[in-house]
Design a protein around this motif. Structure first.
Motif, PDB file in Angstrom:
ATOM      1  N   GLY A  15       0.751  -1.389   0.294  1.00  0.00           N
ATOM      2  CA  GLY A  15       0.104   0.006   0.072  1.00  0.00           C
ATOM      3  C   GLY A  15       0.746   1.325  -0.022  1.00  0.00           C
ATOM      4  O   GLY A  15       0.494   2.165  -0.749  1.00  0.00           O
ATOM      5  N   ASP A  16       1.776   1.273   0.736  1.00  0.00           N
ATOM      6  CA  ASP A  16       2.794   2.331   0.872  1.00  0.00           C
ATOM      7  C   ASP A  16       3.610   2.549  -0.536  1.00  0.00           C
ATOM      8  O   ASP A  16       3.882   3.734  -0.662  1.00  0.00           O
ATOM      9  CB  ASP A  16       3.631   2.359   2.077  1.00  0.00           C
ATOM     10  N   LEU A  17       3.958   1.649  -1.093  1.00  0.00           N
ATOM     11  CA  LEU A  17       4.599   1.802  -2.233  1.00  0.00           C
ATOM     12  C   LEU A  17       3.990   2.125  -3.568  1.00  0.00           C
ATOM     13  O   LEU A  17       4.347   3.208  -4.264  1.00  0.00           O
ATOM     14  CB  LEU A  17       5.265   0.331  -2.708  1.00  0.00           C
ATOM     15  N   GLU A  23      -2.904  11.069  -0.857  1.00  0.00           N
ATOM     16  CA  GLU A  23      -3.319   9.788  -0.464  1.00  0.00           C
ATOM     17  C   GLU A  23      -2.748   9.734   1.055  1.00  0.00           C
ATOM     18  O   GLU A  23      -3.340   9.272   2.019  1.00  0.00           O
ATOM     19  CB  GLU A  23      -2.963   8.464  -1.098  1.00  0.00           C
ATOM     20  N   HIS A  24      -1.486  10.257   1.089  1.00  0.00           N
ATOM     21  CA  HIS A  24      -0.950  10.224   2.551  1.00  0.00           C
ATOM     22  C   HIS A  24      -1.545  11.461   3.557  1.00  0.00           C
ATOM     23  O   HIS A  24      -1.591  11.106   4.717  1.00  0.00           O
ATOM     24  CB  HIS A  24       0.613  10.468   2.538  1.00  0.00           C
ATOM     25  N   LEU A  25      -2.125  12.290   2.966  1.00  0.00           N
ATOM     26  CA  LEU A  25      -2.867  13.518   3.682  1.00  0.00           C
ATOM     27  C   LEU A  25      -4.008  12.740   4.345  1.00  0.00           C
ATOM     28  O   LEU A  25      -4.301  13.124   5.529  1.00  0.00           O
ATOM     29  CB  LEU A  25      -3.152  14.576   2.852  1.00  0.00           C
ATOM     30  N   MET A  27      -2.834   0.249  10.068  1.00  0.00           N
ATOM     31  CA  MET A  27      -1.334   0.425   9.920  1.00  0.00           C
ATOM     32  C   MET A  27      -1.247   1.338   8.723  1.00  0.00           C
ATOM     33  O   MET A  27      -2.427   1.635   7.820  1.00  0.00           O
ATOM     34  CB  MET A  27      -0.839  -0.792   9.381  1.00  0.00           C
ATOM     35  N   HIS A  28      -0.417   2.468   8.991  1.00  0.00           N
ATOM     36  CA  HIS A  28      -0.090   3.369   7.983  1.00  0.00           C
ATOM     37  C   HIS A  28      -0.188   2.911   6.452  1.00  0.00           C
ATOM     38  O   HIS A  28      -0.984   3.372   5.730  1.00  0.00           O
ATOM     39  CB  HIS A  28       1.423   3.818   8.172  1.00  0.00           C
ATOM     40  N   GLY A  29       0.617   1.648   5.962  1.00  0.00           N
ATOM     41  CA  GLY A  29       0.437   1.203   4.696  1.00  0.00           C
ATOM     42  C   GLY A  29      -0.815   0.887   4.347  1.00  0.00           C
ATOM     43  O   GLY A  29      -1.271   0.923   3.051  1.00  0.00           O
TER      44      GLY A  29
END
Ligand SMILES: [Zn+2]
Length: 350
Positions: free
Chosen positions: A167-169, A246-248, A262-264
């Motif tokens: 997800g994070d990548l 998306e990170h916001l 979880m963050h990701g």
């Protein structure tokens, strides 16, 4: 005055291998480190400290089990309570890596990141996520001097950590699109080298077979790509190559969700939403999240639709100085409607 020639600190050590935990002493010696502190969290102290101990015979390593749930003040106190070391190595999950990174940064010593899961790109980035005034906050630090990843260890971690890393990548794609959008609408300049690195990282990952996400080849590809993304942020001097709208959404969820995921995982869902809003590579997103089992996991993770909608509304306030798609009312509206109507999200979110 002309711009200085680019001179960026990048990790001097990069070992991504099976059995890397047995190589720690050799690596430290090769780089001339003698006084070494090795930090563990509860889990890694129990599972990996004995291995580190028995596989080091010449260097005297100080093994330190870190308390969990430290906020930034407790962490600084701990940092200045410690002796002076040549290097600090952190073996553990995301929070422990962030503790180590911040301690090393405060004490001005090199930091070696030894992540035991690939759940986000924090092990390779220059920032850390710490608790400030009871809330998770991104705090600047320094890029690790070294990154050591033992593929056998990552493979043993539960699949959800690998899914979170995916997800994070994947968010590199939406983040880069936001960055160009920002350049068109505001006076920021995309750093094209950083953007290229971040893009190549995710594109190379996308081409990897995804039938079995616990295969060493898959994990190596994931970890290398997350590392490249982390280095891209050092080149650009900001998080833009890997962190956009998306990170916001994910940062907003950390502040408003009853139980943040979880963050990701949060980032992955937000990436799926934003790729549809941006109308850019949304189909690819869908394929990767389906094939890897990311969507299947999210079905059981209890993420709240209402909270995602609140996070979309709150997103621009997280970074008021940026200009992502979510900084325009029109696209926030599209995101809200998408969350409300997309058949997949109706299955995934509660
Ligand atoms: Zn991230």
């Amino acid at each position: 005055m002309s711009e200085p020639i680019t001179n960026i600190p990048i990790p001097a050590i990069l070992e991504i291998n099976k059995g890397a935990i047995f190589q720690i002493e050799k690596i430290l010696q090769k780089h001339g480190f003698q006084r070494v502190a090795v930090l563990f969290d509860d889990f890694t102290y129990e599972h990996y400290q004995p291995t580190v101990k028995t596989s080091t015979s010449q260097l005297k390593l100080e093994m330190i089990k870190m308390p969990s749930d430290l906020d930034i003040q407790a962490l600084i106190a701990q940092a200045f309570d410690m002796e002076q070391y040549d290097v600090i190595v952190a073996i553990g999950g995301g929070s422990l890596i962030d503790y180590g990174k911040y301690i090393a940064y405060s004490r001005r010593v090199p930091f070696i990141s030894f992540p035991t899961s690939a759940s986000n790109d924090g092990f390779a980035s220059s920032n850390c996520s710490l608790i400030v005034n009871n809330k998770k906050t991104t705090v600047p630090a320094k890029v690790p001097y070294g990154i050591i990843v033992d593929l056998d260890i990552i493979q043993q971690a539960p699949a959800k950590f690998i899914l979170a890393g995916i997800g994070d990548l994947m968010s590199n794609i939406t983040a880069l699109y936001d960055w160009s959008f920002e350049e068109k609408n505001q006076s920021v300049t995309v750093n094209h080298f950083a953007a290229m690195l971040s893009k190549k990282a995710v594109n190379s990952f996308i081409r990897t077979p995804m039938e079995d996400i616990q295969q060493p080849i898959f994990i190596k590809e994931l970890v290398s790509s997350l590392t490249m993304g982390g280095i891209a942020t050092v080149i650009s001097g900001n998080s833009s190559p890997i962190s956009g709208s998306e990170h916001l959404i994910s940062h907003a969820l950390d502040k408003i969700a009853e139980v943040p995921a979880m963050h990701g995982i949060q980032v992955g869902i937000a990436t799926y939403i934003m790729s549809n809003v941006q109308n850019h590579r949304a189909e690819r997103m869908h394929k990767v999240f389906t094939r890897t089992g990311f969507f299947d996991y999210v079905k059981k993770a209890g993420l709240q639709k209402r909270e995602f909608q609140q996070a979309v509304e709150y997103a621009p306030q997280i970074k008021p100085n940026r200009y992502t798609y979510l900084h325009e009312q029109k696209y926030r509206q599209q995101a809200l409607e998408f969350i409300d109507s997309d058949p997949i999200l109706q299955e995934l979110l509660q």
